[in-house]
Design a protein around this motif. Structure first.
Motif, mmCIF file in Angstrom:
data_model
loop_
_atom_site.group_PDB
_atom_site.id
_atom_site.type_symbol
_atom_site.label_atom_id
_atom_site.label_comp_id
_atom_site.label_asym_id
_atom_site.label_seq_id
_atom_site.Cartn_x
_atom_site.Cartn_y
_atom_site.Cartn_z
ATOM 1 N N GLY A 263 0.819 -1.212 0.000
ATOM 2 C CA GLY A 263 0.000 0.000 0.000
ATOM 3 C C GLY A 263 0.848 1.254 0.000
ATOM 4 N N ALA A 264 1.959 1.234 0.740
ATOM 5 C CA ALA A 264 2.824 2.404 0.822
ATOM 6 C C ALA A 264 3.498 2.664 -0.521
ATOM 7 C CB ALA A 264 3.878 2.196 1.904
ATOM 8 N N LEU A 265 4.033 1.594 -1.110
ATOM 9 C CA LEU A 265 4.710 1.748 -2.387
ATOM 10 C C LEU A 265 3.721 2.205 -3.468
ATOM 11 C CD1 LEU A 265 7.458 1.309 -3.732
ATOM 12 C CD2 LEU A 265 6.544 -0.840 -4.576
ATOM 13 N N GLN A 266 2.529 1.619 -3.402
ATOM 14 C CA GLN A 266 1.480 1.973 -4.355
ATOM 15 C C GLN A 266 1.178 3.476 -4.287
ATOM 16 O OE1 GLN A 266 -2.443 0.303 -3.677
ATOM 17 N NE2 GLN A 266 -2.362 -0.662 -5.678
ATOM 18 N N THR A 267 1.170 4.008 -3.062
ATOM 19 C CA THR A 267 0.933 5.431 -2.884
ATOM 20 C C THR A 267 1.991 6.242 -3.632
ATOM 21 O OG1 THR A 267 0.209 4.867 -0.661
ATOM 22 C CG2 THR A 267 0.444 7.193 -1.169
ATOM 23 N N GLY A 268 3.251 5.814 -3.470
ATOM 24 C CA GLY A 268 4.336 6.501 -4.153
ATOM 25 C C GLY A 268 4.190 6.438 -5.664
ATOM 26 N N MET A 269 3.824 5.260 -6.169
ATOM 27 C CA MET A 269 3.650 5.065 -7.613
ATOM 28 C C MET A 269 2.527 5.943 -8.146
ATOM 29 S SD MET A 269 5.815 2.870 -8.738
ATOM 30 C CE MET A 269 7.066 1.930 -7.907
ATOM 31 N N ARG A 270 1.446 6.000 -7.394
ATOM 32 C CA ARG A 270 0.300 6.816 -7.754
ATOM 33 C C ARG A 270 0.705 8.289 -7.849
ATOM 34 N NH1 ARG A 270 -5.590 5.761 -5.478
ATOM 35 N NH2 ARG A 270 -5.057 3.600 -5.807
ATOM 36 N N TYR A 271 1.461 8.697 -6.841
ATOM 37 C CA TYR A 271 1.939 10.077 -6.790
ATOM 38 C C TYR A 271 2.840 10.360 -7.992
ATOM 39 C CZ TYR A 271 4.326 14.213 -4.909
ATOM 40 O OH TYR A 271 4.843 15.459 -4.728
ATOM 41 N N ALA A 272 3.766 9.427 -8.266
ATOM 42 C CA ALA A 272 4.684 9.604 -9.393
ATOM 43 C C ALA A 272 3.915 9.721 -10.705
ATOM 44 C CB ALA A 272 5.657 8.431 -9.468
ATOM 45 N N TRP A 273 2.902 8.879 -10.874
ATOM 46 C CA TRP A 273 2.103 8.904 -12.097
ATOM 47 C C TRP A 273 1.351 10.222 -12.224
ATOM 48 C CZ3 TRP A 273 1.056 6.994 -16.721
ATOM 49 C CH2 TRP A 273 -0.213 7.233 -17.267
ATOM 50 N N GLU A 274 0.734 10.640 -11.128
ATOM 51 C CA GLU A 274 -0.071 11.866 -11.181
ATOM 52 C C GLU A 274 0.794 13.109 -11.366
ATOM 53 O OE1 GLU A 274 -2.524 11.821 -7.707
ATOM 54 O OE2 GLU A 274 -3.840 10.260 -8.506
ATOM 55 N N GLU A 275 2.019 13.050 -10.881
ATOM 56 C CA GLU A 275 2.907 14.205 -11.014
ATOM 57 C C GLU A 275 3.695 14.174 -12.326
ATOM 58 O OE1 GLU A 275 3.466 16.849 -8.722
ATOM 59 O OE2 GLU A 275 1.605 16.079 -7.878
ATOM 60 N N GLY A 276 3.418 13.192 -13.163
ATOM 61 C CA GLY A 276 4.017 13.162 -14.494
ATOM 62 C C GLY A 276 5.462 12.696 -14.566
ATOM 63 N N TYR A 277 5.879 11.863 -13.631
ATOM 64 C CA TYR A 277 7.243 11.322 -13.706
ATOM 65 C C TYR A 277 7.329 10.250 -14.798
ATOM 66 C CZ TYR A 277 8.714 13.745 -9.510
ATOM 67 O OH TYR A 277 9.049 14.714 -8.614
ATOM 68 N N ASP A 278 8.558 10.069 -15.319
ATOM 69 C CA ASP A 278 8.764 9.064 -16.367
ATOM 70 C C ASP A 278 9.112 7.699 -15.772
ATOM 71 O OD1 ASP A 278 8.492 10.924 -18.509
ATOM 72 O OD2 ASP A 278 10.457 11.703 -17.933
ATOM 73 N N ALA A 279 9.599 7.711 -14.543
ATOM 74 C CA ALA A 279 9.988 6.449 -13.910
ATOM 75 C C ALA A 279 10.055 6.655 -12.402
ATOM 76 C CB ALA A 279 11.356 5.991 -14.426
ATOM 77 N N ALA A 280 10.008 5.549 -11.676
ATOM 78 C CA ALA A 280 10.140 5.625 -10.225
ATOM 79 C C ALA A 280 10.915 4.417 -9.742
ATOM 80 C CB ALA A 280 8.764 5.670 -9.557
#
Lengths: 236, 118
Positions: free
Chosen positions: A65-82
């Motif tokens: 759940g924690a990692l998923q939160t980070g991934m979600r944030y990265a996607w929404e903020e327009g990052y190319d990779a995480a």
């Protein structure tokens, strides 16, 4: 390539400052975010005091759940990779640029920091379990992975969405097998991991056995029931 | 079946039916969620009023004792109910996780002074 370093942290007040300071020093060019997973110690407070970017989950969701939160944030903020880095200091950030380079050059969907790519692995219960999982993945996907349980993994743009929003997206070998079957391009990059310097490891013998049973059944059996179309995995 | 058992069965079935019904009236449960329980309670009432029904059905299917048929049906219903509950639980856990994640992400974004997305 805009890369976000995700540091999930659960009760890591002994490690978090040292780990983040090392991260800032070693790879100053990359953005990072700490995901505090409902810690009951001073992890979140320490992050605020030092001004580290923080996503503060008020309830403990577990690593997935924690990692998923980070991934979600990265996607929404327009990052190319995480990339996921453990908050206990096991992962050395110096390997990140090389992994990012590989991802960009070979248009990979996942780059795994592998402990066993170079040199032979010593035989311990732990590495044996690892090898068994790698074998199961090879059997079901035909792809060779040398360190499927590595926690140091970089995900490309399209996988940010899959990892952030799919209910089954745990950072575990069975997800890796599923993504491989969906056609994800996976590469490994050699890393050396350190022993944790403070705090306790999550794994004990009973948990390890349960983990292996869960992973093997998931990779060998349940995988075949999962729809392939859910993950449009390719980058670019 | 002895008359005592029949009377006990009827009392049990009727009181559970009334209990379920009262709970719905008091809005402790939504009507569509209570449908299963109304149906189950109703079935119990029917079986206790017309025990011949179970006997006839078990004869048709070829089950020796009507009691076994009743057990079979009830166990099947319960297993299905547990499965549905489990599914609902997973869905609720997922919703809760999303809620916690969204709250935390929004908080972070607000702190950074970024505009809200989606």
């Amino acid at each position: 390539m805009k890369l976000l370093i995700i540091v999930p942290a659960y009760n890591e007040s002994e490690n978090i400052v040292r780990v983040i300071e090392e991260l800032r020093e070693t790879v100053p060019g990359y953005d990072y975010v700490v995901v505090n997973d409902g810690s009951v110690d001073a992890t979140a407070q320490l992050c605020r005091e030092h001004g580290y970017p923080l996503i503060d989950l008020r309830v403990n969701l577990g690593l997935t759940g924690a990692l998923q939160t980070g991934m979600r944030y990265a996607w929404e903020e327009g990052y190319d990779a995480a990339i996921q880095i453990d908050a206990d200091g096991q992962h050395d950030p110096k390997y990140i640029p090389e992994m990012a380079e590989k991802m960009e050059k070979n248009r990979d969907d996942i780059v795994i920091g592998s402990r066993f790519l170079e040199g032979k692995r010593q035989l311990t219960p732990r590495t044996a379990g690892n090898a068994l999982l790698d074998w199961a993945i090879r059997l079901t996907t035909g792809k060779k992975v040398t360190d499927s349980t590595s926690g140091m993994r970089m995900y490309g743009k399209n996988l940010l969405r899959v990892m952030g929003f799919n209910i089954n997206s745990s950072p575990e070998p069975d997800t890796l097998a599923y993504l491989l079957r969906c056609g994800a391009r996976v590469e490994e990059s050699p890393v050396v991991m350190r022993e944790r310097t403070a705090g306790e490891s999550y794994l004990n013998p009973w948990r390890s056995v349960r983990y292996m049973a869960h992973m093997l059944s998931s990779i060998l059996i349940f995988q075949w029931f999962r729809r392939k179309g859910d993950a449009n995995v390719h980058n670019g | 079946m002895s008359i005592t058992v029949r009377v006990l069965l009827l009392i049990g079935a009727l009181s559970s039916f009334v209990y379920v019904f009262l709970n719905i009236r008091k809005s402790k449960m939504k009507a569509e969620e209570a449908f299963f329980w109304i149906g189950t309670a109703g079935l119990l009432v029917v079986l206790s009023v017309f025990p011949g029904f179970a006997t006839w059905l078990s004869w048709v299917i070829g089950i020796e004792s009507p009691a076994n048929l009743v057990f079979l049906v009830v166990i099947f219903l319960l297993v299905m109910k547990i499965f549905l509950l489990d599914r609902k639980l997973a869905a609720m856990r997922h919703q809760m996780t999303e809620l916690i994640q969204n709250t935390a992400i929004r908080e972070t974004r607000e702190k950074q002074g970024k505009p809200e997305q989606k």
